[in-house]
Each structure stands twice: as C-alpha cells, then as structure tokens.
Design a protein around this motif. Structure first.
Motif, PDB file in Angstrom:
ATOM      1  N   GLY A  53       0.816  -1.209   0.000  1.00  0.00           N
ATOM      2  CA  GLY A  53       0.000   0.000   0.000  1.00  0.00           C
ATOM      3  C   GLY A  53       0.852   1.261   0.000  1.00  0.00           C
ATOM      4  O   GLY A  53       0.536   2.238  -0.681  1.00  0.00           O
ATOM      5  N   HIS A  54       1.952   1.231   0.754  1.00  0.00           N
ATOM      6  CA  HIS A  54       2.862   2.376   0.794  1.00  0.00           C
ATOM      7  C   HIS A  54       3.506   2.597  -0.570  1.00  0.00           C
ATOM      8  O   HIS A  54       3.612   3.731  -1.050  1.00  0.00           O
ATOM      9  N   VAL A  55       3.930   1.520  -1.215  1.00  0.00           N
ATOM     10  CA  VAL A  55       4.530   1.627  -2.553  1.00  0.00           C
ATOM     11  C   VAL A  55       3.508   2.171  -3.541  1.00  0.00           C
ATOM     12  O   VAL A  55       3.836   3.040  -4.362  1.00  0.00           O
ATOM     13  N   ASP A  61       0.626   8.979  -5.757  1.00  0.00           N
ATOM     14  CA  ASP A  61       0.166  10.150  -5.013  1.00  0.00           C
ATOM     15  C   ASP A  61       1.319  11.132  -4.817  1.00  0.00           C
ATOM     16  O   ASP A  61       2.238  10.865  -4.050  1.00  0.00           O
ATOM     17  N   PRO A  62       1.282  12.275  -5.500  1.00  0.00           N
ATOM     18  CA  PRO A  62       2.367  13.255  -5.353  1.00  0.00           C
ATOM     19  C   PRO A  62       2.530  13.760  -3.920  1.00  0.00           C
ATOM     20  O   PRO A  62       3.646  14.037  -3.481  1.00  0.00           O
ATOM     21  N   SER A  63       1.438  13.867  -3.182  1.00  0.00           N
ATOM     22  CA  SER A  63       1.568  14.353  -1.809  1.00  0.00           C
ATOM     23  C   SER A  63       2.283  13.325  -0.929  1.00  0.00           C
ATOM     24  O   SER A  63       3.001  13.687   0.002  1.00  0.00           O
ATOM     25  N   ALA A  64       2.128  12.044  -1.228  1.00  0.00           N
ATOM     26  CA  ALA A  64       2.852  11.008  -0.477  1.00  0.00           C
ATOM     27  C   ALA A  64       4.343  11.083  -0.772  1.00  0.00           C
ATOM     28  O   ALA A  64       5.172  10.929   0.121  1.00  0.00           O
ATOM     29  N   ILE A  65       4.676  11.344  -2.020  1.00  0.00           N
ATOM     30  CA  ILE A  65       6.088  11.499  -2.397  1.00  0.00           C
ATOM     31  C   ILE A  65       6.674  12.709  -1.685  1.00  0.00           C
ATOM     32  O   ILE A  65       7.786  12.659  -1.145  1.00  0.00           O
ATOM     33  N   GLU A  66       5.922  13.814  -1.666  1.00  0.00           N
ATOM     34  CA  GLU A  66       6.386  15.017  -0.989  1.00  0.00           C
ATOM     35  C   GLU A  66       6.575  14.761   0.507  1.00  0.00           C
ATOM     36  O   GLU A  66       7.582  15.169   1.093  1.00  0.00           O
ATOM     37  N   HIS A  67       5.637  14.088   1.108  1.00  0.00           N
ATOM     38  CA  HIS A  67       5.726  13.791   2.545  1.00  0.00           C
ATOM     39  C   HIS A  67       6.969  12.944   2.839  1.00  0.00           C
ATOM     40  O   HIS A  67       7.701  13.216   3.798  1.00  0.00           O
TER      41      HIS A  67
END
Length: 92
Positions: A53-55, A61-67
């Motif tokens: 799920g994290h991968v 999700d760009p916001s996940a990459i940013e986080h």
C-alpha cells in the motif's frame, strides 16, 4: 524366555515410538514449530500488505512522495524553516 524377548521388543518399540527420530516428542515439537511459523507468516503477510500500500501511494500520489521527501531528506518549501531538536539524553 520368549515372553521376556517379546516384552523387551515391546519396550524397545514403545521407546522408539515415543522418543525415536519420528516419535511423538518430535511430532509435538514440529507441531509447535508449525504454529509459530504460521503466526510469523501471518505477521509478514500483513507487513507485506502495508508495504504494498505504501509503494502504491508513492507511485501514484504526489503528496505522499512530498511527505516522504520532507521526512527523510528534510526537504522544505521556499520560505519554510526546519527546526531539529536534539534527541533525549540516555537514562542511566
């Protein structure tokens, strides 16, 4: 004499059935190990699902990459300031 030989054979077979290489004690040990491995397998499958799920989030999700970049690499947006606090001292 035959009775003593039969009794000795019965005792040795009984000993082999209980304590032998494939005896009851080994069976119980393998059964216990199988339960432990089953618990470990379930834990690893759950961890694998969380990682998948994290991968998935990082790929889509760009916001996940940013986080992730902000957390691991301490990236900031223009105008932001990061404060790093010292870790707590070790207790004696």
């Amino acid at each position: 004499m035959a009775t003593i030989a039969a009794a000795g054979l019965a005792i040795s077979l009984g000993y082999h059935v209980i304590f032998g290489q494939n005896g009851l004690t080994m069976y119980e040990q393998k059964k216990r190990e199988a339960k432990e491995l089953d618990v470990e397998l379930k834990r690893l499958q759950k961890e694998n699902e969380l990682m998948a799920g994290h991968v998935e989030r990082l790929q889509n999700d760009p916001s996940a990459i940013e986080h992730q970049a902000r957390e691991e690499l301490h990236y900031t947006r223009p105008g932001e300031v990061i404060y790093t606090l010292p870790s707590a001292p070790a207790k004696k």
